[in-house]
Motif scaffolding. Sequence first.
Motif, PDB file in Angstrom:
ATOM      1  N   MET A   1       6.413  13.644  -0.299  1.00 31.64           N
ATOM      2  CA  MET A   1       7.369  14.605  -1.629  1.00 31.64           C
ATOM      3  C   MET A   1       6.555  15.684  -1.579  1.00 31.64           C
ATOM      4  O   MET A   1       5.248  16.207  -2.233  1.00 31.64           O
ATOM      5  N   SER A   2       6.897  16.811  -1.483  1.00 31.15           N
ATOM      6  CA  SER A   2       6.481  17.879  -1.556  1.00 31.15           C
ATOM      7  C   SER A   2       7.055  18.542  -3.335  1.00 31.15           C
ATOM      8  O   SER A   2       7.711  17.393  -3.757  1.00 31.15           O
ATOM      9  N   GLU A   3       6.613  19.313  -4.382  1.00 30.65           N
ATOM     10  CA  GLU A   3       6.613  19.378  -5.496  1.00 30.65           C
ATOM     11  C   GLU A   3       8.098  20.309  -5.700  1.00 30.65           C
ATOM     12  O   GLU A   3       8.964  19.811  -6.495  1.00 30.65           O
ATOM     13  N   GLN A   4       8.585  21.414  -4.342  1.00 30.23           N
ATOM     14  CA  GLN A   4       9.776  21.658  -4.479  1.00 30.23           C
ATOM     15  C   GLN A   4      10.927  20.047  -4.381  1.00 30.23           C
ATOM     16  O   GLN A   4      11.436  20.385  -5.243  1.00 30.23           O
ATOM     17  N   ALA A   5      10.803  19.356  -3.860  1.00 32.88           N
ATOM     18  CA  ALA A   5      11.919  18.180  -3.296  1.00 32.88           C
ATOM     19  C   ALA A   5      11.163  17.508  -4.416  1.00 32.88           C
ATOM     20  O   ALA A   5      12.636  16.743  -5.179  1.00 32.88           O
ATOM     21  N   ALA A   6      10.346  17.208  -5.335  1.00 33.42           N
ATOM     22  CA  ALA A   6       9.696  16.759  -6.612  1.00 33.42           C
ATOM     23  C   ALA A   6      10.959  17.230  -7.901  1.00 33.42           C
ATOM     24  O   ALA A   6      11.368  16.126  -8.535  1.00 33.42           O
ATOM     25  N   ALA A   7      10.954  18.286  -7.523  1.00 28.39           N
ATOM     26  CA  ALA A   7      11.857  18.514  -9.124  1.00 28.39           C
ATOM     27  C   ALA A   7      13.194  18.496  -8.870  1.00 28.39           C
ATOM     28  O   ALA A   7      13.761  18.753  -9.635  1.00 28.39           O
ATOM     29  N   ALA A   8      13.893  17.800  -7.462  1.00 25.88           N
ATOM     30  CA  ALA A   8      15.439  18.014  -7.641  1.00 25.88           C
ATOM     31  C   ALA A   8      15.531  16.950  -8.191  1.00 25.88           C
ATOM     32  O   ALA A   8      16.442  16.658  -8.596  1.00 25.88           O
TER      33      ALA A   8
END
Length: 337
Positions: free
Chosen positions: A13-20
């Motif tokens: 997961m990218s950081e952006q995806a993890a924030a989801a």
Amino acid sequence: MALSKNHTKTPTMSEQAAAAIPSALRTLEAEASGVTALATALQSDLGVRFAATIDLIQNAKGRLIITGLGKSGHIGRKIAATFASTGTPAFFVHASEASHGDLGMITADDIILAMSWSGEQPEMKNLINYAKRFKIALVAMTSDSTSTLATAADVSLTLPKAREACPHNLAPTTSSLMMLALGDALAIALLESRGFTPGDFSVLHPGGKLGAMLKYARDLMHTGEAIPLKPLGTRMSDALVEMSAKGFGCVGIIDSNGQIAGIVTDGDLRRNMRSDLMTATVDEVMTRNPKTISPNLLAGQALELLNSSKITALLVAEGKKPLGIVHLHDLLRAGVA
């Protein structure tokens, strides 16, 4: 080296995806708080209005007409389908289309359940006037007890205020879920009050996996000459021929009155493996008082029994009189599992 087909690679997961994920959790927490507030309200003033709505629908000569538009309309369509499939004749009429001829779908014997979070949509005006003109009972589902819709209704199901899951508190999310939950609560309360059975449900839902599960054993069983049966005293060699010929992996054993006395299965053969097995009688090998099912047992329940008993076939009987046999494969072919 190439990966095998069954190899599963752990996704990254990218950081952006993890924030989801925290976002999703906030959404679920907001919506859960809305349902909790709804449950609390049902234990207070909303409960009285809920019961009054149940009485209105139960005593109606006609159908339940659900109306709304926007997100409330989408929820209304789903609720109408739930009512209809659980014994309450219902259908959806779009609040906007009602003013262009669809009011003709609504009769004086019907009940209208109008859904609007604000209770102020102008498209509802003609529908409200129509209900008053023909003395059609009107139930409102809204969040504002002083709104135009709520004050015009015979009963107003006023939902508690709740913040939307949307961070801007704009997109209908929590509110839509609360409407859906209250609609489901109405449908299930009516189902229970009517004594609506799985058999009733099967009449209204013959398709798909649910329809398959709601078939009866009598609809799937093999009958007549297809039933593997032999009388008491039969040699095991003859019983094995019957088992092989019929292909169910078992043979039912009947007494002189034609009633089930036992069953010989593949498991019984393994447990009794010995040099003189073929000359022994079924009486020595069979399992006495085997599990049987009624022809009126639902297919889904038959599957549960097969799985819990770790067997593949069940004799269908009325009392101890054999009527048929159902195999796991019959249930699979019917789409039960």
